[in-house]
Design an enzyme around this catalytic site. Structure first.
Site, short mmCIF file in Angstrom:
data_model
loop_
_atom_site.label_atom_id
_atom_site.label_comp_id
_atom_site.label_asym_id
_atom_site.label_seq_id
_atom_site.Cartn_x
_atom_site.Cartn_y
_atom_site.Cartn_z
CE LYS A 58 39.31 47.57 38.19
NZ LYS A 58 40.12 48.69 38.75
CE1 TYR A 100 41.75 44.75 42.52
CE2 TYR A 100 39.41 44.69 43.06
CZ TYR A 100 40.43 44.98 42.17
OH TYR A 100 40.13 45.50 40.93
CG PHE A 107 43.70 52.09 46.91
CD1 PHE A 107 43.45 50.85 46.32
CD2 PHE A 107 45.01 52.49 47.08
CE1 PHE A 107 44.49 50.03 45.92
CE2 PHE A 107 46.07 51.67 46.69
CZ PHE A 107 45.80 50.44 46.11
NE ARG A 129 49.44 45.61 34.31
CZ ARG A 129 48.96 46.00 35.51
NH1 ARG A 129 47.86 45.46 36.01
NH2 ARG A 129 49.57 46.94 36.20
CB THR A 182 47.34 52.10 37.83
OG1 THR A 182 48.05 50.87 37.64
CG2 THR A 182 46.29 51.92 38.92
NE ARG A 235 43.20 50.76 34.02
CZ ARG A 235 44.03 50.00 34.73
NH1 ARG A 235 45.35 50.17 34.62
NH2 ARG A 235 43.56 49.08 35.56
CG ASN A 295 41.48 51.69 36.97
OD1 ASN A 295 40.61 50.85 37.21
ND2 ASN A 295 42.69 51.62 37.47
CG HIS A 301 42.04 43.06 37.61
ND1 HIS A 301 43.01 43.48 38.49
CD2 HIS A 301 42.33 41.77 37.31
CE1 HIS A 301 43.83 42.46 38.73
NE2 HIS A 301 43.45 41.42 38.03
CD GLU A 310 44.83 38.49 39.09
OE1 GLU A 310 45.24 39.31 39.93
OE2 GLU A 310 44.68 38.79 37.88
P1 IDP Z 1 46.20 47.92 38.27
O1 IDP Z 1 44.70 47.75 38.22
O2 IDP Z 1 46.68 48.84 37.18
O3 IDP Z 1 46.94 46.62 38.32
P2 IDP Z 1 46.85 48.19 41.10
O4 IDP Z 1 48.00 48.98 41.64
O5 IDP Z 1 46.93 46.70 41.14
O6 IDP Z 1 46.53 48.70 39.62
O7 IDP Z 1 45.57 48.65 41.93
C1 IDP Z 1 44.35 47.94 41.81
C2 IDP Z 1 43.24 48.91 41.62
O8 IDP Z 1 43.10 49.69 42.81
C3 IDP Z 1 43.43 49.94 40.52
O9 IDP Z 1 43.03 49.46 39.24
C4 IDP Z 1 42.55 51.06 40.97
O10 IDP Z 1 41.19 50.83 40.63
C5 IDP Z 1 42.68 50.99 42.48
N1 IDP Z 1 43.71 51.91 42.96
C6 IDP Z 1 45.04 51.74 42.92
N2 IDP Z 1 45.68 52.79 43.46
C7 IDP Z 1 44.72 53.63 43.87
C8 IDP Z 1 44.74 54.91 44.51
O11 IDP Z 1 45.79 55.48 44.81
N3 IDP Z 1 43.53 55.49 44.74
C9 IDP Z 1 42.34 54.89 44.41
N4 IDP Z 1 42.28 53.69 43.81
C10 IDP Z 1 43.45 53.07 43.54
MG MG Z 2 46.94 45.18 39.81
#
Ligand code: IDP
Ligand code: MG
Length: 152
Positions: free
Chosen positions: A10, A50, A58, A86, A92, A103, A113, A116, A127
Site C-alpha cells: 500500500k 474495495y 472506513f 495472510r 488487520t 503488520r 496497515n 493488502h 483479484e
Molecule cells: P484485510 O486488509 O486484513 O483483509 P479488511 O477487513 O478486508 O482487512 O479491510 C480492508 C482494509 O480496510 C484494511 O486493510 C484496513 O486498511 C481498512 N480497514 C478495515 N477495517 C477498518 C476500520 O475499522 N477502520 C479503518 N480502516 C479499516
Molecule cells: Mg480484506
C-alpha cells in the site's frame, strides 16, 4: 493446494521505504513470483477492488488512501498461498498483529496497515484478474522448486 494470491504494497509502505523488505519476506517464504508492477491506482480500480467494503464507515478513507500515492501489485503462487500470505502479513489491526508478522513488526494503525492480501482462493483468483492482464502473468520454471516443495 497450489494457488495464487494478490498482494498490494500500500501507499504508506511504499512511502516508508518498506516495499522491498515486505516482498523479500514473502519471497523468502518460498512463494513464487508470478507478476509485479508499480502503479498509481485509478479511482475506478480502487472502487472495484474495495467494492465489498462499500458503505462501511472506513470506505471513503480506504479509497482516498489507496489512490493517494503509488502501490506495488504482486502475484505470488504456492502451496496454500492465500493462507500463507495472510499469516505472514498478520491481523488487520496492527495492534492485534503478532510480532514477527509484517503488520506486527512495522505498523501501528488499521488505516496504515501496509499490505493488502487476498482472503480466499476465490478472491485470489478474482483479484489477480482485476489487477493483471493474462499476458502479465509470467510462466517460468524455478530451479529451486525441488528444494522448497517435496511434490513437484
Ligand atoms: P484485510 O486488509 O486484513 O483483509 P479488511 O477487513 O478486508 O482487512 O479491510 C480492508 C482494509 O480496510 C484494511 O486493510 C484496513 O486498511 C481498512 N480497514 C478495515 N477495517 C477498518 C476500520 O475499522 N477502520 C479503518 N480502516 C479499516
Ligand atoms: Mg480484506
Amino acid at each position: 493446494m497450489r494457488e495464487r494470491t494478490l498482494i498490494l504494497v500500500k501507499p504508506e509502505a511504499v512511502q516508508r521505504g518498506l516495499a522491498g523488505r515486505i516482498l523479500a519476506r514473502l519471497e523468502a517464504r518460498g512463494l513464487k513470483l508470478i507478476a509485479l508492477k508499480f502503479l498509481s491506482v485509478p479511482l475506478p480500480m480502487a472502487q472495484r477492488h474495495y467494492a465489498v467494503h462499500e458503505g462501511k464507515p472506513f470506505y471513503d478513507g480506504l479509497i482516498t488512501s489507496i489512490t493517494s500515492s503509488p502501490v506495488v501489485a504482486v502475484v505470488f503462487e504456492g502451496r496454500d498461498a492465500v493462507a500463507v500470505v495472510r499469516a505472514t502479513v498478520g491481523a488487520t489491526d496492527p495492534v492485534a498483529a503478532a510480532p514477527g508478522t509484517i503488520r506486527g513488526d512495522w505498523a501501528l494503525e488499521i488505516g496504515r496497515n501496509l499490505v493488502h492480501a487476498s482472503d480466499s482462493r476465490e478472491t485470489g483468483e478474482s483479484e489477480v484478474a482485476l489487477w493483471f492482464q493474462p499476458e502479465e502473468l509470467v510462466p517460468w520454471e524455478r530451479d529451486t522448486d525441488r528444494w522448497i516443495s517435496e511434490n513437484q
